[in-house]
Design an enzyme around this catalytic site. Structure first.
Site, mmCIF file in Angstrom:
data_model
loop_
_atom_site.group_PDB
_atom_site.id
_atom_site.type_symbol
_atom_site.label_atom_id
_atom_site.label_comp_id
_atom_site.label_asym_id
_atom_site.label_seq_id
_atom_site.Cartn_x
_atom_site.Cartn_y
_atom_site.Cartn_z
ATOM 1 N N HIS A 54 -2.834 -3.091 8.872
ATOM 2 C CA HIS A 54 -1.332 -3.448 8.598
ATOM 3 C C HIS A 54 -1.019 -2.627 8.392
ATOM 4 C CE1 HIS A 54 -4.173 -2.490 4.729
ATOM 5 N NE2 HIS A 54 -3.039 -2.030 4.323
ATOM 6 N N HIS A 56 0.240 -0.182 5.639
ATOM 7 C CA HIS A 56 0.574 0.357 4.470
ATOM 8 C C HIS A 56 0.370 2.250 4.887
ATOM 9 C CE1 HIS A 56 0.132 -2.611 1.072
ATOM 10 N NE2 HIS A 56 1.452 -2.645 1.452
ATOM 11 N N ASP A 58 -1.250 4.623 3.663
ATOM 12 C CA ASP A 58 -2.879 4.607 2.555
ATOM 13 C C ASP A 58 -3.652 4.266 4.370
ATOM 14 O OD1 ASP A 58 -2.476 1.791 2.604
ATOM 15 O OD2 ASP A 58 -4.012 2.427 0.385
ATOM 16 N N HIS A 59 -3.230 3.946 4.937
ATOM 17 C CA HIS A 59 -3.812 3.141 6.160
ATOM 18 C C HIS A 59 -3.661 3.763 8.012
ATOM 19 C CE1 HIS A 59 -6.846 0.390 3.945
ATOM 20 N NE2 HIS A 59 -5.915 0.191 3.389
ATOM 21 N N HIS A 113 -2.308 -9.626 1.396
ATOM 22 C CA HIS A 113 -2.022 -8.467 0.927
ATOM 23 C C HIS A 113 -1.010 -8.200 1.704
ATOM 24 C CE1 HIS A 113 -2.820 -4.388 -0.476
ATOM 25 N NE2 HIS A 113 -3.143 -4.435 0.958
ATOM 26 N N ASP A 134 -7.110 -3.885 3.760
ATOM 27 C CA ASP A 134 -7.213 -4.704 2.792
ATOM 28 C C ASP A 134 -7.065 -6.103 2.160
ATOM 29 O OD1 ASP A 134 -7.115 -1.976 2.116
ATOM 30 O OD2 ASP A 134 -5.511 -1.939 1.043
ATOM 31 N N HIS A 172 -10.931 -0.046 1.915
ATOM 32 C CA HIS A 172 -11.450 0.773 -0.495
ATOM 33 C C HIS A 172 -12.868 0.775 -0.682
ATOM 34 C CE1 HIS A 172 -7.029 1.908 -0.492
ATOM 35 N NE2 HIS A 172 -6.999 1.087 -0.018
#
Length: 258
Positions: A54, A56, A58-59, A113, A134, A172
């Site tokens: 996805h 975001h 942080d990915h 998400h 996520d 995560h």
């Protein structure tokens, strides 16, 4: 098939997936370039693609530098994430397939998400693997940032129908806190107790709690257990409430749990 978890940021996982026969590889969710490039330097593999679950940051924050450094030409993500995933070259739909070496990758669109969340199911050498980002965590699921509970419920059920042996690699390291919440809402579930003991031992030794399996998740993940009378009783969810409403109530309780 070899899958190497790569710790990124404070609690993220990127993954290096390697075809054992051809040594072609893919990187899943390169959150930051440094750890990913250092991990790759220790392996004899040639990266053919980046798989993004996805949009975001942080990915996908390492996409550009990793792709430029390694000369990666294929960066996959859902078609609706075009413009939100850095350097994306391929837009995916539910049911699409492609190959990494001789490994087959099947795409599941799993909104919940985010609207463009996808999971990658990989088959071809040993037990299957699924990279869930996520959407599905070990003993948990992601927050509902862009969708409502019915979308997440449908996506989680899509994952729940995979072969029970499928190894689950999520985005995560949330397992200890997820299992603490699971024990809070379903205290008589012995599978949760056993999972907490196993998880504590792994973390004490500095090891990741991934992978789980779909079979395990069905036993202790409250978001796959919306039917549980004990969970419904713990959270005051009516017996006749739909699975979608139950999931929404469980997610709200987890959001507020400390």
């Amino acid at each position: 098939m070899p899958v190497i978890p790569i710790a990124c940021l404070s609690d993220n996982y990127a993954y290096l997936l390697v075809c054992p026969e051809t040594k072609q590889a893919a990187i899943v969710d390169p959150a930051e370039p440094g750890p990913v490039l250092r991990a790759l330097a220790r392996e004899t593999a040639s990266v053919a693609a980046i798989l993004c679950t996805h949009h975001h940051h942080d990915h996908v924050g390492g996409n550009q530098e990793v792709a430029l450094t390694l000369g990666v030409l294929r960066i996959y993500g859902h078609e609706s994430d075009k413009g939100r995933i850095p350097s994306q070259t391929h837009g995916l739909r539910d049911g699409d397939t492609f190959e990494i070496g001789k490994l087959k990758v099947s795409v599941l669109h799993v909104p919940g998400h985010t609207t463009g969340a996808v999971a990658y199911v990989v088959t071809g050498d040993g037990d299957p693997a699924v990279f869930t980002g996520d959407t599905l965590f070990v003993a948990g699921c992601g927050r509902l940032f862009e969708c409502q509970p019915p979308a997440m419920q449908e996506s989680l059920q899509k994952l729940a129908r995979l072969d029970g042996r499928t190894r689950v690699y999520c985005g995560h390291e949330y397992t200890e806190s997820n299992l603490k919440f699971a024990a809070h809402v379903e205290p008589l579930n012995h599978a949760i107790t056993e999972a907490r003991i196993h998880t504590a031992a792994l973390r004490k030794n500095g090891k990741p709690t991934v992978p789980s399996t779909i079979e395990n998740e069905l036993c202790y993940n409250p978001f796959l257990r919306t039917h549980s009378p004990e969970i419904r009783s713990s959270l005051g969810i009516p017996v006749n409430a739909s699975s979608e409403d139950a999931l929404g109530a469980i997610r709200k309780a987890k959001d507020n749990y400390r």
